[in-house]
Design a protein around this motif. Structure first.
Motif, PDB file in Angstrom:
ATOM      1  N   VAL A  70       0.841  -1.196   0.000  1.00 22.26           N
ATOM      2  CA  VAL A  70       0.000   0.000   0.000  1.00 22.26           C
ATOM      3  C   VAL A  70       0.876   1.246   0.000  1.00 22.26           C
ATOM      4  O   VAL A  70       2.031   1.222   0.449  1.00 22.26           O
ATOM      5  CB  VAL A  70      -0.951   0.035   1.218  1.00 22.26           C
ATOM      6  CG1 VAL A  70      -1.969  -1.083   1.128  1.00 22.26           C
ATOM      7  CG2 VAL A  70      -0.176  -0.037   2.527  1.00 22.26           C
ATOM      8  N   VAL A  71       0.321   2.344  -0.482  1.00 19.97           N
ATOM      9  CA  VAL A  71       1.067   3.599  -0.551  1.00 19.97           C
ATOM     10  C   VAL A  71       1.520   4.041   0.838  1.00 19.97           C
ATOM     11  O   VAL A  71       2.590   4.635   0.999  1.00 19.97           O
ATOM     12  CB  VAL A  71       0.211   4.690  -1.229  1.00 19.97           C
ATOM     13  CG1 VAL A  71       0.856   6.069  -1.073  1.00 19.97           C
ATOM     14  CG2 VAL A  71       0.005   4.369  -2.704  1.00 19.97           C
ATOM     15  N   ALA A  72       0.729   3.727   1.860  1.00 17.52           N
ATOM     16  CA  ALA A  72       1.102   4.108   3.228  1.00 17.52           C
ATOM     17  C   ALA A  72       2.421   3.490   3.667  1.00 17.52           C
ATOM     18  O   ALA A  72       3.056   3.991   4.603  1.00 17.52           O
ATOM     19  CB  ALA A  72      -0.010   3.714   4.196  1.00 17.52           C
ATOM     20  N   SER A  73       2.843   2.409   3.015  1.00 15.07           N
ATOM     21  CA  SER A  73       4.093   1.742   3.398  1.00 15.07           C
ATOM     22  C   SER A  73       5.331   2.432   2.824  1.00 15.07           C
ATOM     23  O   SER A  73       6.457   2.085   3.180  1.00 15.07           O
ATOM     24  CB  SER A  73       4.070   0.282   2.940  1.00 15.07           C
ATOM     25  OG  SER A  73       4.115   0.194   1.515  1.00 15.07           O
ATOM     26  N   GLN A 128       7.457  10.725  -2.145  1.00 11.78           N
ATOM     27  CA  GLN A 128       7.096   9.608  -3.022  1.00 11.78           C
ATOM     28  C   GLN A 128       5.668   9.151  -2.760  1.00 11.78           C
ATOM     29  O   GLN A 128       4.937   8.793  -3.694  1.00 11.78           O
ATOM     30  CB  GLN A 128       8.070   8.453  -2.828  1.00 11.78           C
ATOM     31  CG  GLN A 128       9.474   8.731  -3.344  1.00 11.78           C
ATOM     32  CD  GLN A 128      10.405   7.535  -3.173  1.00 11.78           C
ATOM     33  OE1 GLN A 128       9.979   6.444  -2.771  1.00 11.78           O
ATOM     34  NE2 GLN A 128      11.682   7.736  -3.477  1.00 11.78           N
ATOM     35  N   ARG A 129       5.248   9.180  -1.484  1.00 14.05           N
ATOM     36  CA  ARG A 129       3.856   8.822  -1.159  1.00 14.05           C
ATOM     37  C   ARG A 129       2.901   9.781  -1.860  1.00 14.05           C
ATOM     38  O   ARG A 129       1.879   9.366  -2.424  1.00 14.05           O
ATOM     39  CB  ARG A 129       3.619   8.872   0.350  1.00 14.05           C
ATOM     40  CG  ARG A 129       4.120   7.690   1.120  1.00 14.05           C
ATOM     41  CD  ARG A 129       3.416   7.556   2.468  1.00 14.05           C
ATOM     42  NE  ARG A 129       3.532   8.758   3.280  1.00 14.05           N
ATOM     43  CZ  ARG A 129       4.509   9.010   4.126  1.00 14.05           C
ATOM     44  NH1 ARG A 129       5.498   8.130   4.269  1.00 14.05           N
ATOM     45  NH2 ARG A 129       4.532  10.110   4.842  1.00 14.05           N
ATOM     46  N   ALA A 130       3.215  11.076  -1.804  1.00 17.03           N
ATOM     47  CA  ALA A 130       2.355  12.085  -2.440  1.00 17.03           C
ATOM     48  C   ALA A 130       2.277  11.857  -3.944  1.00 17.03           C
ATOM     49  O   ALA A 130       1.202  11.986  -4.556  1.00 17.03           O
ATOM     50  CB  ALA A 130       2.879  13.486  -2.128  1.00 17.03           C
ATOM     51  N   GLU A 131       3.409  11.514  -4.560  1.00 17.86           N
ATOM     52  CA  GLU A 131       3.423  11.247  -5.997  1.00 17.86           C
ATOM     53  C   GLU A 131       2.552  10.042  -6.332  1.00 17.86           C
ATOM     54  O   GLU A 131       1.767  10.080  -7.302  1.00 17.86           O
ATOM     55  CB  GLU A 131       4.856  11.012  -6.472  1.00 17.86           C
ATOM     56  CG  GLU A 131       5.735  12.257  -6.459  1.00 17.86           C
ATOM     57  CD  GLU A 131       7.185  11.951  -6.798  1.00 17.86           C
ATOM     58  OE1 GLU A 131       7.553  10.750  -6.786  1.00 17.86           O
ATOM     59  OE2 GLU A 131       7.949  12.897  -7.063  1.00 17.86           O
ATOM     60  N   GLN A 132       2.682   8.967  -5.574  1.00 11.38           N
ATOM     61  CA  GLN A 132       1.887   7.761  -5.823  1.00 11.38           C
ATOM     62  C   GLN A 132       0.404   8.028  -5.629  1.00 11.38           C
ATOM     63  O   GLN A 132      -0.433   7.539  -6.400  1.00 11.38           O
ATOM     64  CB  GLN A 132       2.339   6.624  -4.894  1.00 11.38           C
ATOM     65  CG  GLN A 132       3.667   6.000  -5.262  1.00 11.38           C
ATOM     66  CD  GLN A 132       3.553   5.075  -6.473  1.00 11.38           C
ATOM     67  OE1 GLN A 132       2.463   4.753  -6.936  1.00 11.38           O
ATOM     68  NE2 GLN A 132       4.694   4.656  -7.004  1.00 11.38           N
ATOM     69  N   LEU A 133       0.062   8.806  -4.603  1.00 11.87           N
ATOM     70  CA  LEU A 133      -1.344   9.150  -4.378  1.00 11.87           C
ATOM     71  C   LEU A 133      -1.899   9.960  -5.541  1.00 11.87           C
ATOM     72  O   LEU A 133      -3.025   9.730  -5.997  1.00 11.87           O
ATOM     73  CB  LEU A 133      -1.496   9.951  -3.083  1.00 11.87           C
ATOM     74  CG  LEU A 133      -1.602   9.167  -1.782  1.00 11.87           C
ATOM     75  CD1 LEU A 133      -1.538  10.105  -0.586  1.00 11.87           C
ATOM     76  CD2 LEU A 133      -2.893   8.353  -1.746  1.00 11.87           C
ATOM     77  N   PHE A 166      -3.283   0.162  -3.164  1.00 17.73           N
ATOM     78  CA  PHE A 166      -2.235  -0.844  -3.369  1.00 17.73           C
ATOM     79  C   PHE A 166      -1.551  -0.511  -4.697  1.00 17.73           C
ATOM     80  O   PHE A 166      -2.216  -0.477  -5.737  1.00 17.73           O
ATOM     81  CB  PHE A 166      -2.840  -2.248  -3.431  1.00 17.73           C
ATOM     82  CG  PHE A 166      -3.417  -2.719  -2.116  1.00 17.73           C
ATOM     83  CD1 PHE A 166      -2.749  -3.658  -1.348  1.00 17.73           C
ATOM     84  CD2 PHE A 166      -4.643  -2.242  -1.656  1.00 17.73           C
ATOM     85  CE1 PHE A 166      -3.277  -4.106  -0.145  1.00 17.73           C
ATOM     86  CE2 PHE A 166      -5.183  -2.680  -0.449  1.00 17.73           C
ATOM     87  CZ  PHE A 166      -4.489  -3.613   0.306  1.00 17.73           C
ATOM     88  N   PHE A 167      -0.256  -0.247  -4.660  1.00 18.54           N
ATOM     89  CA  PHE A 167       0.428   0.167  -5.887  1.00 18.54           C
ATOM     90  C   PHE A 167       1.322  -0.923  -6.467  1.00 18.54           C
ATOM     91  O   PHE A 167       1.794  -0.788  -7.595  1.00 18.54           O
ATOM     92  CB  PHE A 167       1.251   1.438  -5.639  1.00 18.54           C
ATOM     93  CG  PHE A 167       2.457   1.253  -4.757  1.00 18.54           C
ATOM     94  CD1 PHE A 167       3.719   1.117  -5.308  1.00 18.54           C
ATOM     95  CD2 PHE A 167       2.328   1.216  -3.374  1.00 18.54           C
ATOM     96  CE1 PHE A 167       4.836   0.953  -4.507  1.00 18.54           C
ATOM     97  CE2 PHE A 167       3.441   1.055  -2.567  1.00 18.54           C
ATOM     98  CZ  PHE A 167       4.704   0.915  -3.128  1.00 18.54           C
ATOM     99  N   ARG A 168       1.558  -1.985  -5.726  1.00 20.75           N
ATOM    100  CA  ARG A 168       2.327  -3.121  -6.235  1.00 20.75           C
ATOM    101  C   ARG A 168       1.605  -4.403  -5.853  1.00 20.75           C
ATOM    102  O   ARG A 168       1.098  -4.487  -4.726  1.00 20.75           O
ATOM    103  CB  ARG A 168       3.762  -3.128  -5.641  1.00 20.75           C
ATOM    104  CG  ARG A 168       4.756  -2.277  -6.398  1.00 20.75           C
ATOM    105  CD  ARG A 168       6.188  -2.660  -6.072  1.00 20.75           C
ATOM    106  NE  ARG A 168       6.474  -2.607  -4.653  1.00 20.75           N
ATOM    107  CZ  ARG A 168       7.345  -1.754  -4.083  1.00 20.75           C
ATOM    108  NH1 ARG A 168       7.991  -0.885  -4.810  1.00 20.75           N
ATOM    109  NH2 ARG A 168       7.551  -1.786  -2.782  1.00 20.75           N
ATOM    110  N   PRO A 169       1.551  -5.400  -6.742  1.00 19.38           N
ATOM    111  CA  PRO A 169       2.188  -5.447  -8.067  1.00 19.38           C
ATOM    112  C   PRO A 169       1.449  -4.663  -9.157  1.00 19.38           C
ATOM    113  O   PRO A 169       1.974  -4.427 -10.235  1.00 19.38           O
ATOM    114  CB  PRO A 169       2.174  -6.941  -8.389  1.00 19.38           C
ATOM    115  CG  PRO A 169       0.989  -7.466  -7.656  1.00 19.38           C
ATOM    116  CD  PRO A 169       0.910  -6.676  -6.382  1.00 19.38           C
ATOM    117  N   GLU A 170       0.202  -4.294  -8.885  1.00 17.66           N
ATOM    118  CA  GLU A 170      -0.566  -3.466  -9.818  1.00 17.66           C
ATOM    119  C   GLU A 170      -1.500  -2.585  -8.999  1.00 17.66           C
ATOM    120  O   GLU A 170      -1.768  -2.868  -7.825  1.00 17.66           O
ATOM    121  CB  GLU A 170      -1.375  -4.350 -10.788  1.00 17.66           C
ATOM    122  CG  GLU A 170      -2.364  -5.258 -10.075  1.00 17.66           C
ATOM    123  CD  GLU A 170      -3.143  -6.139 -11.024  1.00 17.66           C
ATOM    124  OE1 GLU A 170      -3.309  -5.735 -12.188  1.00 17.66           O
ATOM    125  OE2 GLU A 170      -3.593  -7.218 -10.599  1.00 17.66           O
TER     126      GLU A 170
END
Length: 280
Positions: free
Chosen positions: A93-96, A102-107, A180-184
């Protein structure tokens, strides 16, 4: 709320299931269930009218988003009881992500993908939904309900902008724990999703994740690189205030409903004790 055991008969695999509560509020309750080999998420929605939802709409939305691959697969759903069973996600998850930038970018990237979705759902009105909150709150706590309605009146221009401004599909609860950003990319907890104003949804994400100024700058810069509707930092301030107001009303309603249910349970227990005493 008790675990809805009837859903277990509809699972694709059987066995002795252990239940683990992982989320509880009056809008929904969530459990993780496992039998040693398989895991699922069980969710039950409730108090739809108080929270401005149409019964069954959230269940249907879960299924539509699962078909698009951005939400967990739905294993079982019952619109009448508000129960849904979904796959248990095990990705990152992005929280991890340790680095807040980087969290802000992923969000921001996740928000963009949500805003690009096309989902065939019944539209709803933010103003009408918040008025439903106020009405339900006024029934339980008249003073607080009237105060909440009065506070909303000062944001009439923003409610109007939400109704008549640009429309994109919004999540409205995009916590870093929900992405959840990984694996997809997969996103959970869509019960407040629907078409709305992109700036309101971005403001919701900023408030929910308690982003600092440099994180907000990174979020907006990343979002605006590919967004159809650009987000203005200055204009975002008013949307953030509106989000904060709506969140406050929502939590007041939640608190009032919990108190009312606790009182009902106490009255029921007292009546049962009285009946036993009379019988004895």
């Amino acid at each position: 709320m008790a675990f809805p055991t009837s859903c277990l008969a509809h699972l694709p695999v059987h066995g002795v299931w252990k239940t683990h509560p992982i989320g509880h509020d009056l809008a929904n309750c969530t459990w993780r269930i496992e039998n040693g080999e398989h895991q699922y998420i069980v969710k039950q929605y409730s108090h739809d009218a108080a929270f401005g939802r149409q019964t069954g709409d959230t269940i249907q939305l879960d299924a539509l988003l699962a078909e698009q691959g951005i939400a967990p697969a739905v294993v079982y759903a019952d619109e009448m009881t508000g129960v849904t069973v979904q796959e248990f996600l095990t990705g990152d998850v992005v929280a991890s992500i340790f680095d807040p930038i980087q969290r802000a970018e992923q969000l921001a990237e996740a928000q963009l993908q949500v805003h690009q979705l096309g989902v065939d759902v019944r539209p709803w009105s933010l103003s009408e939904r918040v008025q439903a909150y106020c009405n339900a709150l006024e029934e339980l706590k008249p003073g607080r309900g009237r105060e909440a309605r009065s506070d909303c009146e000062s944001y009439a221009n923003l409610f109007s902008a939400w109704e008549h401004g640009p429309r994109v599909f919004c999540h409205h609860d995009l916590s870093a724990e929900h992405v959840f950003f990984r694996p997809e990319l997969k996103i959970i907890d869509w019960e407040y999703a629907g078409y709305g104003h992109p700036a309101f949804d971005v403001a919701s994400t900023i408030v929910i994740n308690d982003l600092y100024d440099d994180e907000i700058d990174t979020f907006i810069e990343t979002y605006n690189q590919s967004a159809k509707h650009m987000i203005d930092r200055e204009g975002l301030r008013d949307w953030i205030r509106l989000v904060a107001l709506i969140n406050r009303i929502w939590f007041q309603l939640q608190e009032a409903l919990e108190a009312a249910e606790a009182e009902k349970r106490e009255q029921k227990a007292t009546a049962a004790d009285s009946e036993q005493t009379t019988t004895a």
